[in-house]
Enzyme design. Structure first.
Site, PDB file in Angstrom:
ATOM      1  N   TRP A  81      -5.948 -23.630-106.973  1.00 33.73           N
ATOM      2  CA  TRP A  81      -6.522 -22.528-107.754  1.00 33.73           C
ATOM      3  C   TRP A  81      -7.739 -22.937-108.569  1.00 33.73           C
ATOM      4  O   TRP A  81      -8.467 -22.083-109.050  1.00 33.73           O
ATOM      5  CB  TRP A  81      -5.449 -21.977-108.716  1.00 33.73           C
ATOM      6  CG  TRP A  81      -4.756 -23.068-109.482  1.00 33.73           C
ATOM      7  CD1 TRP A  81      -3.560 -23.661-109.142  1.00 33.73           C
ATOM      8  CD2 TRP A  81      -5.208 -23.762-110.650  1.00 33.73           C
ATOM      9  NE1 TRP A  81      -3.251 -24.674-110.041  1.00 33.73           N
ATOM     10  CE2 TRP A  81      -4.252 -24.746-110.973  1.00 33.73           C
ATOM     11  CE3 TRP A  81      -6.327 -23.646-111.475  1.00 33.73           C
ATOM     12  CZ2 TRP A  81      -4.379 -25.609-112.060  1.00 33.73           C
ATOM     13  CZ3 TRP A  81      -6.467 -24.502-112.553  1.00 33.73           C
ATOM     14  CH2 TRP A  81      -5.488 -25.469-112.839  1.00 33.73           C
ATOM     15  N   GLU A 125      -6.618 -33.992 -99.624  1.00 30.94           N
ATOM     16  CA  GLU A 125      -7.478 -34.152-100.817  1.00 30.94           C
ATOM     17  C   GLU A 125      -6.569 -33.930-102.016  1.00 30.94           C
ATOM     18  O   GLU A 125      -6.293 -32.783-102.369  1.00 30.94           O
ATOM     19  CB  GLU A 125      -8.602 -33.108-100.807  1.00 30.94           C
ATOM     20  CG  GLU A 125      -9.482 -33.136 -99.580  1.00 30.94           C
ATOM     21  CD  GLU A 125     -10.673 -34.078 -99.725  1.00 30.94           C
ATOM     22  OE1 GLU A 125     -10.733 -34.826-100.723  1.00 30.94           O
ATOM     23  OE2 GLU A 125     -11.519 -34.056 -98.829  1.00 30.94           O
ATOM     24  N   CYS A 136     -10.182 -32.039-110.378  1.00 29.24           N
ATOM     25  CA  CYS A 136      -9.572 -33.253-109.820  1.00 29.24           C
ATOM     26  C   CYS A 136     -10.307 -34.510-110.240  1.00 29.24           C
ATOM     27  O   CYS A 136      -9.700 -35.557-110.405  1.00 29.24           O
ATOM     28  CB  CYS A 136      -9.501 -33.161-108.306  1.00 29.24           C
ATOM     29  SG  CYS A 136     -11.081 -32.834-107.526  1.00 29.24           S
TER      30      CYS A 136
HETATM   31  P1  NAD Z   1      -0.419 -27.563-105.678  1.00 33.38           P
HETATM   32  O1  NAD Z   1      -0.210 -28.775-104.853  1.00 33.38           O
HETATM   33  O2  NAD Z   1       0.668 -27.114-106.558  1.00 33.38           O
HETATM   34  O3  NAD Z   1      -0.785 -26.319-104.743  1.00 33.38           O
HETATM   35  C1  NAD Z   1      -1.854 -26.351-103.826  1.00 33.38           C
HETATM   36  C2  NAD Z   1      -1.551 -25.395-102.694  1.00 33.38           C
HETATM   37  O4  NAD Z   1      -0.457 -25.899-101.931  1.00 33.38           O
HETATM   38  C3  NAD Z   1      -1.136 -24.005-103.139  1.00 33.38           C
HETATM   39  O5  NAD Z   1      -1.663 -23.078-102.212  1.00 33.38           O
HETATM   40  C4  NAD Z   1       0.383 -24.073-103.066  1.00 33.38           C
HETATM   41  O6  NAD Z   1       1.004 -22.811-102.876  1.00 33.38           O
HETATM   42  C5  NAD Z   1       0.601 -24.940-101.852  1.00 33.38           C
HETATM   43  N1  NAD Z   1       1.820 -25.740-101.837  1.00 33.38           N
HETATM   44  C6  NAD Z   1       2.498 -26.244-102.898  1.00 33.38           C
HETATM   45  N2  NAD Z   1       3.509 -27.021-102.454  1.00 33.38           N
HETATM   46  C7  NAD Z   1       3.451 -27.009-101.107  1.00 33.38           C
HETATM   47  C8  NAD Z   1       4.233 -27.634-100.086  1.00 33.38           C
HETATM   48  N3  NAD Z   1       5.253 -28.415-100.374  1.00 33.38           N
HETATM   49  N4  NAD Z   1       3.901 -27.403 -98.792  1.00 33.38           N
HETATM   50  C9  NAD Z   1       2.841 -26.610 -98.471  1.00 33.38           C
HETATM   51  N5  NAD Z   1       2.078 -25.993 -99.402  1.00 33.38           N
HETATM   52  C10 NAD Z   1       2.377 -26.200-100.705  1.00 33.38           C
HETATM   53  O7  NAD Z   1      -1.766 -27.834-106.510  1.00 33.38           O
HETATM   54  P2  NAD Z   1      -2.493 -26.883-107.550  1.00 33.38           P
HETATM   55  O8  NAD Z   1      -1.731 -26.875-108.820  1.00 33.38           O
HETATM   56  O9  NAD Z   1      -2.831 -25.600-106.909  1.00 33.38           O
HETATM   57  O10 NAD Z   1      -3.875 -27.672-107.760  1.00 33.38           O
HETATM   58  C11 NAD Z   1      -4.050 -28.704-108.667  1.00 33.38           C
HETATM   59  C12 NAD Z   1      -3.997 -30.050-107.960  1.00 33.38           C
HETATM   60  O11 NAD Z   1      -4.990 -30.083-106.916  1.00 33.38           O
HETATM   61  C13 NAD Z   1      -4.339 -31.197-108.881  1.00 33.38           C
HETATM   62  O12 NAD Z   1      -3.484 -32.274-108.596  1.00 33.38           O
HETATM   63  C14 NAD Z   1      -5.787 -31.539-108.499  1.00 33.38           C
HETATM   64  O13 NAD Z   1      -6.173 -32.842-108.801  1.00 33.38           O
HETATM   65  C15 NAD Z   1      -5.754 -31.284-107.023  1.00 33.38           C
HETATM   66  N6  NAD Z   1      -7.099 -31.087-106.484  1.00 33.38           N
HETATM   67  C16 NAD Z   1      -7.647 -32.058-105.710  1.00 33.38           C
HETATM   68  C17 NAD Z   1      -8.954 -31.918-105.248  1.00 33.38           C
HETATM   69  C18 NAD Z   1      -9.619 -32.982-104.407  1.00 33.38           C
HETATM   70  O14 NAD Z   1     -10.711 -32.718-103.914  1.00 33.38           O
HETATM   71  N7  NAD Z   1      -9.033 -34.127-104.211  1.00 33.38           N
HETATM   72  C19 NAD Z   1      -9.665 -30.760-105.562  1.00 33.38           C
HETATM   73  C20 NAD Z   1      -9.064 -29.759-106.344  1.00 33.38           C
HETATM   74  C21 NAD Z   1      -7.772 -29.940-106.799  1.00 33.38           C
END
Ligand code: NAD
Length: 444
Positions: A128, A224, A258
């Site tokens: 998000w 990522e 991130c």
């Molecule tokens: P999240 O992992 O909770 O959710 C990300 C997405 O994955 C959402 O669409 C969620 O519904 C889905 N999801 C959650 N668990 C899942 C599973 N077990 N199987 C399949 N799909 C699943 O992350 P978030 O809270 O939305 O985002 C924040 C995180 O993202 C932070 O850790 C941040 O560092 C990371 N992030 C990384 C980058 C990068 O480029 N490395 C960029 C942006 C955000």
């Protein structure tokens, strides 16, 4: 049964809108439709695919105001940042598509030709915090390479994702890009389905679960994941620039980025002056809603995330860190700009992603020790060094996919890449785009 997925404004908890969440039982059919559509999409050829992406992106650009308002309302970042994100994808998607097209051109080698075939159906699962940018960075190379895409946006930001997909789908053939709305449950079902690749941006915990599930059929992965980025400030650093960066990076997107700076190691000889300057700069920052022009720190996405940030601050204070600014009396939905000094390895924020507007400062006396501290983490996304002559040498010793020297990480024509448990596979540049294709060697 089809449920409703509601989206709330994180600055006040009010309903922004809702979408139908995708029934779990429907996901297999969606993937089947994507499989069928993929054959014609592949045959269409990269030139035409890029042409359609360019046309769709023009429309995205022409609707940037409307999209930016929706993004801000749903995610909380200020209008200027949302506009930047929308324009970034409107102009970035054609750039990525053209770069990806070049990446998949066949390569003539001695005795063989290397071709880059599509994989089939690619699942793009995104977070998000940059709800458009993170999705587009993975979706566009996947589509350009001739894959069809099933996109699952975050449950926190379904409306902006839906709007973007609706615009693209005015130009793309039917079922080339489909959306699945929902949370972890829909994400897991999509991962378990017959997709050939999962291109994921999100938390490490979700990444680990996806890897386990993907192993059954050796699905291709781009992961990522999160970070806990360190910053080292050397004794000869330009103090003002270092302090400005420290605050700007720690507070960017309300710290919900991130690669925001999460841990700062400053040499003891300049520590006091650095801390004072950081405190002064940080005190100019203001929290507030997206439509207030004087605001530069928006709300925190939800209560769970906000409680985690507060727990990290309280844990640090309980264990001896000093609050230089903020840290308490947070209004509902927000975290006030916070600066902590005297942070040490006993504290949670040294090891976990805090993901909030917190500047966390520790002092060091020995450079090797500072490098060891910076590297003492399972994460390896970004890292930053501020300093003079030694800065480059220190940068080379940092275990991160992207290291900024007297500047932030990434940018320009570089890939976006994590090291260690911050992920593997990456996007951007020809090599990044080729991860969305199957390398095939034709010999004769
Ligand atoms: P999240 O992992 O909770 O959710 C990300 C997405 O994955 C959402 O669409 C969620 O519904 C889905 N999801 C959650 N668990 C899942 C599973 N077990 N199987 C399949 N799909 C699943 O992350 P978030 O809270 O939305 O985002 C924040 C995180 O993202 C932070 O850790 C941040 O560092 C990371 N992030 C990384 C980058 C990068 O480029 N490395 C960029 C942006 C955000």
């Amino acid at each position: 049964m089809i449920g409703v997925l509601k989206s709330f404004d994180p600055s006040n908890g009010e309903l922004v809108g809702s979408v139908e969440s995708t029934a779990i039982s429907e996901i297999e059919q969606i993937v089947n439709r994507a499989k069928k559509a993929q054959k014609a999409w592949r045959i269409l050829g990269a030139d035409k695919r890029v042409d359609l992406i360019e046309k769709a992106s023009q429309e995205v650009g022409s609707k940037s105001e409307e999209l930016a308002v929706l993004l801000s309302k749903e995610m909380g970042k200020d209008y200027r940042r949302s506009t930047g994100e929308v324009n970034g994808v409107a102009y970035g998607a054609p750039y990525i598509a053209n770069e990806a097209k070049r990446a998949i051109e066949p390569e003539q080698r001695r005795g063989s030709v290397i071709e880059f075939d599509p994989l089939g159906v690619v699942a793009v699962i995104s977070p998000w915090n940059y709800p458009l940018a993170m999705a587009v960075n993975l979706m566009i190379p996947a589509l350009t390479a001739g894959n069809t895409v099933v996109f699952k946006p975050s449950e926190e930001t379904p409306l902006i994702a839906q709007k973007y997909v609706e615009i693209l789908n005015k130009y793309l053939p039917e079922n080339v890009l489909q959306i699945v709305h929902g949370d972890k449950e829909q994400g897991q079902k999509l991962v378990d389905s017959d997709v050939k690749m999962i291109a994921f941006t999100g938390s490490m915990a979700a990444g680990k679960d996806i890897m386990k599930r993907a192993s059954g059929s050796i699905k291709r992965l781009v992961m990522e994941l999160g970070g806990n980025d360190p910053m080292i400030v050397l004794p000869d650093a330009n103090l003002d620039s270092a302090a400005r960066f420290a605050v700007g990076s720690s507070f960017e997107n309300a710290g919900q980025m991130c690669t925001s700076t999460e841990r700062i190691y400053v040499h003891e000889s300049i520590a006091e002056a650095f801390e004072n300057r950081v405190k002064e700069i940080a005190s100019y920052y203001k929290i507030g809603a997206w439509d207030d022009n004087n605001v530069n720190i928006g709300p925190i996405i939800n209560d769970t995330q906000r409680s985690k940030i507060i727990a990290h601050i309280n844990d640090a204070v309980d264990k001896g860190a000093k609050l230089l600014l903020g840290g308490e009396n947070h209004p509902e939905h927000y975290i006030v700009p916070t600066v902590l000094s005297g942070v040490n390895r006993e504290m949670l924020m040294e090891h976990e992603e805090t993901f909030g507007p917190v500047v966390s400062i520790s002092r060091y006396s020995d450079l090797d020790e500072a490098i060891d501290l910076a590297n003492d983490t399972i994460y390896g996304l970004g890292a930053v060094v501020y300093g003079g002559e030694d800065a480059k040498n220190v940068a080379r010793q940092l275990e991160a996919g992207m290291v900024g020297i007297n500047s932030g990480v990434g940018g320009g024509d570089a890939p976006w890449v994590g090291a260690k448990q911050s992920g593997f596979g990456y996007h951007g540049t020809e090599n990044g785009h080729r991860q969305f294709a199957q390398v095939k060697v034709l010999s004769n």
